[in-house]
Design a protein around this motif. Sequence first.
Motif, PDB file in Angstrom:
ATOM      1  N   ALA A  76       1.543  11.827  -1.409  1.00 33.93           N
ATOM      2  CA  ALA A  76       0.683  11.349  -0.324  1.00 33.93           C
ATOM      3  C   ALA A  76       0.828  12.235   0.913  1.00 33.93           C
ATOM      4  O   ALA A  76      -0.159  12.580   1.578  1.00 33.93           O
ATOM      5  CB  ALA A  76       1.028   9.899   0.011  1.00 33.93           C
ATOM      6  N   LEU A 104       5.446   9.416  -5.380  1.00 32.53           N
ATOM      7  CA  LEU A 104       4.168   9.004  -4.793  1.00 32.53           C
ATOM      8  C   LEU A 104       4.136   9.310  -3.298  1.00 32.53           C
ATOM      9  O   LEU A 104       3.120   9.797  -2.768  1.00 32.53           O
ATOM     10  CB  LEU A 104       3.947   7.510  -5.038  1.00 32.53           C
ATOM     11  CG  LEU A 104       2.673   6.896  -4.449  1.00 32.53           C
ATOM     12  CD1 LEU A 104       1.436   7.511  -5.083  1.00 32.53           C
ATOM     13  CD2 LEU A 104       2.675   5.386  -4.658  1.00 32.53           C
ATOM     14  N   VAL A 143      -2.309  11.545  -5.815  1.00 28.28           N
ATOM     15  CA  VAL A 143      -1.452  10.424  -6.239  1.00 28.28           C
ATOM     16  C   VAL A 143      -1.812   9.910  -7.621  1.00 28.28           C
ATOM     17  O   VAL A 143      -1.202   8.927  -8.082  1.00 28.28           O
ATOM     18  CB  VAL A 143      -1.530   9.278  -5.211  1.00 28.28           C
ATOM     19  CG1 VAL A 143      -1.152   9.755  -3.831  1.00 28.28           C
ATOM     20  CG2 VAL A 143      -2.918   8.633  -5.187  1.00 28.28           C
TER      21      VAL A 143
END
Length: 371
Positions: free
Chosen positions: A102, A98, A53
Amino acid sequence: MDWLSDMDYPTLRALIAATLAVLVFGLVTRLGLMLLRRVTRPFLFPRELTKKVSAPVQLLVPLLALQTVWTGASEQLPYSGLLRHATLLLIIATLTWLGLRAVSAVQQVVVILNPVDVSDNLRARRIQTQTRVLVRTLGVLVIIFGVSSMLMTFPGARQFGASLLASAGLAGLAVGFAARPVLGNLIAGLQIAITQPIRLDDVVIVENEWGRIEEITGTYVVVRIWDSRRLVVPLTYFIENPFQNWTRHSASLLGSVFFWVDYSLPLEPLRREMERLCQEEPGLWDGEVCVLQVTDCNERAMQLRVLASSGDSSRNWDLRCYLRENLLAFINHNYPGSLPRVRANLETRTQPSEQQPAGSEGGFTDRQPPV
């Protein structure tokens, strides 16, 4: 500096504040990520999550600071609404990125904790298969959520969505029919993840081709065939059609080799030779099954079947070839007369006749034995 004369001071202050916010928060984010990488280095999941990230976070934090500047700026700022909207779209896109990173970090951690390059990798392949399919499904949901959020920022798109829901009817049926293959593969992917008829690195027979499951995506499965070709099969194929899975519960496999030999071949020396050959190759034979049996016979020869087990299908193939070559060499060297042969009963078809003289073509004399 003539361009400054075209700007009023509030606009100049807003641009300077935006530039400083992007630079300062970008630098702070970079330093914070460097510190976080150092702190999370001993821990697997935080380390992989930070690594994945880092790129979207370095973009997200300055965008949030920039949006804060645009929100607090004066309404007299030129194109203020456009700037806020564009920044909001970038923030939503970065948040989607993001989320995908993840989810990818979770998959990476599962792969590291469950490697498949070990001898007993059944549990690891099961977990990796579930993780890959579920992660791809979750990634699709994240993308759909991100795109929907971006569209909802446009008033026209909101109205279009409302009218589309209000007039579902025939349009909904058409869209559903068009999306049937996609939805079918999505449901098939969930079924495969839960029931697991196939897993990564499983040995399968699909369309009469031997291969291994190399990749499972959201819509298809890639089978690596033994000669390095790739067979791409839809996910629904493994739900709707029968196929062979040689590693469903275990990678161990029992292989057979068949011989046709003459009845005169003694079996005990051949059994001892087969056992010796298996014991000489512990890398191919797993020590479980090593059997020689007579499985068939006819008027010319008898059929022998050799059964031998191995840890996986690749070793079993090599073991079968090894036994076939060496047992044939053993029979050739020690019992060459016991190889299959055609038996013929040569009898004299024509007997001497009293009307024919001795030595004629119709018979044989005592001094002329038959050939």
